[in-house]
Enzyme design. Structure first.
Site, short mmCIF file in Angstrom:
data_model
loop_
_atom_site.label_atom_id
_atom_site.label_comp_id
_atom_site.label_asym_id
_atom_site.label_seq_id
_atom_site.Cartn_x
_atom_site.Cartn_y
_atom_site.Cartn_z
N PRO A 15 0.81 -1.22 0.00
CA PRO A 15 0.00 0.00 0.00
C PRO A 15 0.84 1.27 0.00
O PRO A 15 0.35 2.34 -0.34
CB PRO A 15 -0.83 -0.11 1.28
CG PRO A 15 -0.36 -1.30 2.01
CD PRO A 15 0.55 -2.09 1.15
N GLU A 53 0.83 -8.45 8.74
CA GLU A 53 0.96 -7.05 9.13
C GLU A 53 2.08 -6.30 8.40
O GLU A 53 2.23 -5.11 8.55
CB GLU A 53 1.16 -6.93 10.65
CG GLU A 53 -0.15 -6.93 11.41
CD GLU A 53 -0.76 -8.32 11.55
OE1 GLU A 53 -0.03 -9.31 11.36
OE2 GLU A 53 -1.96 -8.41 11.84
N ARG A 77 -3.62 -8.10 -20.99
CA ARG A 77 -4.54 -7.69 -22.06
C ARG A 77 -3.88 -6.76 -23.07
O ARG A 77 -4.37 -6.59 -24.18
CB ARG A 77 -5.82 -7.08 -21.48
CG ARG A 77 -5.64 -5.76 -20.82
CD ARG A 77 -6.93 -5.30 -20.15
NE ARG A 77 -7.90 -4.75 -21.08
CZ ARG A 77 -7.84 -3.53 -21.62
NH1 ARG A 77 -6.84 -2.74 -21.32
NH2 ARG A 77 -8.77 -3.12 -22.46
N ASP A 125 -9.60 2.55 -24.73
CA ASP A 125 -9.76 2.46 -23.28
C ASP A 125 -9.85 3.82 -22.61
O ASP A 125 -9.23 4.78 -23.05
CB ASP A 125 -8.52 1.78 -22.64
CG ASP A 125 -8.50 0.30 -22.86
OD1 ASP A 125 -9.52 -0.25 -23.26
OD2 ASP A 125 -7.43 -0.29 -22.62
N1 ADE Z 1 -1.21 -4.87 -0.14
C1 ADE Z 1 -2.19 -4.48 0.72
N2 ADE Z 1 -2.86 -3.43 0.26
C2 ADE Z 1 -2.31 -3.12 -0.97
C3 ADE Z 1 -2.57 -2.13 -1.94
N3 ADE Z 1 -3.53 -1.22 -1.79
N4 ADE Z 1 -1.81 -2.13 -3.06
C4 ADE Z 1 -0.82 -3.03 -3.21
N5 ADE Z 1 -0.52 -3.99 -2.31
C5 ADE Z 1 -1.25 -4.04 -1.21
#
Ligand code: ADE
Length: 222
Positions: free
Chosen positions: A86, A113, A150, A164
């Site tokens: 994330p 975690e 794709r 697209d």
């Molecule tokens: N792992 C957990 N959440 C994620 C996200 N939003 N993007 C990439 N990997 C992740």
């Protein structure tokens, strides 16, 4: 192209990659996708892949060793290693295009975690699919794989991805219709039945701008 995905839950990918266009791309040898369970690489006598964080704190952290060994067994000079997290760079269509020109992608799915910070040194690129936290990198790896495969030559008709959303100066895709001409009182715009291709093209461009203004005004600011 070859895509290797490292995960603790490789079974999660079976259904997603064995349907529709991604399945056909593999059958047609446009892409070879393999999943690897990095637990198979642990040197721990109890098969452990995670441990408690130094300095304290809750939860378990993925250990560096199994992931290092797994990546090193797959990596060649042509490989690009991607860590799904994330805190990575926000994923965009342009990145899918760039990655579709690579020969070999290795995707690392984090879990639980978090992961040992030293795992980041393996990655050429850290990618996030959005500002929200998922339980692991598996779904993000599926998103990347689908959006990249794709775009590989011959996987879908090139014209389809030229149209697209996000390709044309950040405009959303124009609206499309199929039969019947009237459905529950909602009519297909006359222009689309006119046979006038120049007018249709103009109409689509205008609709694209209108739709973007309505749904994603932030894109027009770019
Ligand atoms: N792992 C957990 N959440 C994620 C996200 N939003 N993007 C990439 N990997 C992740």
């Amino acid at each position: 192209m070859k895509i290797d995905i490292l995960s603790l839950f490789p079974d999660m990918f079976d259904k997603v990659f064995n349907e529709s266009i991604i399945k056909r791309a593999q059958v047609d040898k446009k892409v070879e996708i393999k999943t690897h369970n990095f637990r198979d690489y642990t040197l721990d006598p109890h098969n452990k892949v995670d441990d408690t964080p130094y300095g304290g704190g809750c939860g378990m952290v993925l250990m560096a060793q199994p992931i290092f060994d797994c990546v090193e067994s797959l990596k060649t000079k042509y490989s690009k290693v991607i860590l799904l997290t994330p805190s990575g760079k926000p994923y965009k269509q342009k990145m899918a295009y760039d990655l579709s020109h690579e020969k070999h992608l290795i995707m690392i799915c984090g879990h639980y975690e978090g992961f040992d910070e030293r795992i980041r040194t393996l990655a050429d690129l850290e990618i996030s699919i959005g500002d929200y936290v998922l339980t692991g990198g598996e779904i993000p790896a599926m998103v990347l794989t689908d959006s990249i495969v794709r775009l590989l030559p011959g996987v879908i008709k090139e014209r389809s991805h030229l149209d697209d959303s996000f390709n044309d100066h950040y405009l959303l895709d124009y609206p499309t219709y199929t039969k019947p001409r009237v459905f529950r009182g909602m009519e297909v715009p006359d222009i689309l039945l006119s046979g006038d291709h120049k007018k249709i093209e103009e109409y689509r461009k205008e609709e694209s701008i209108k739709k973007t203004k309505e749904l994603r005004p932030d894109l027009l600011e770019k």
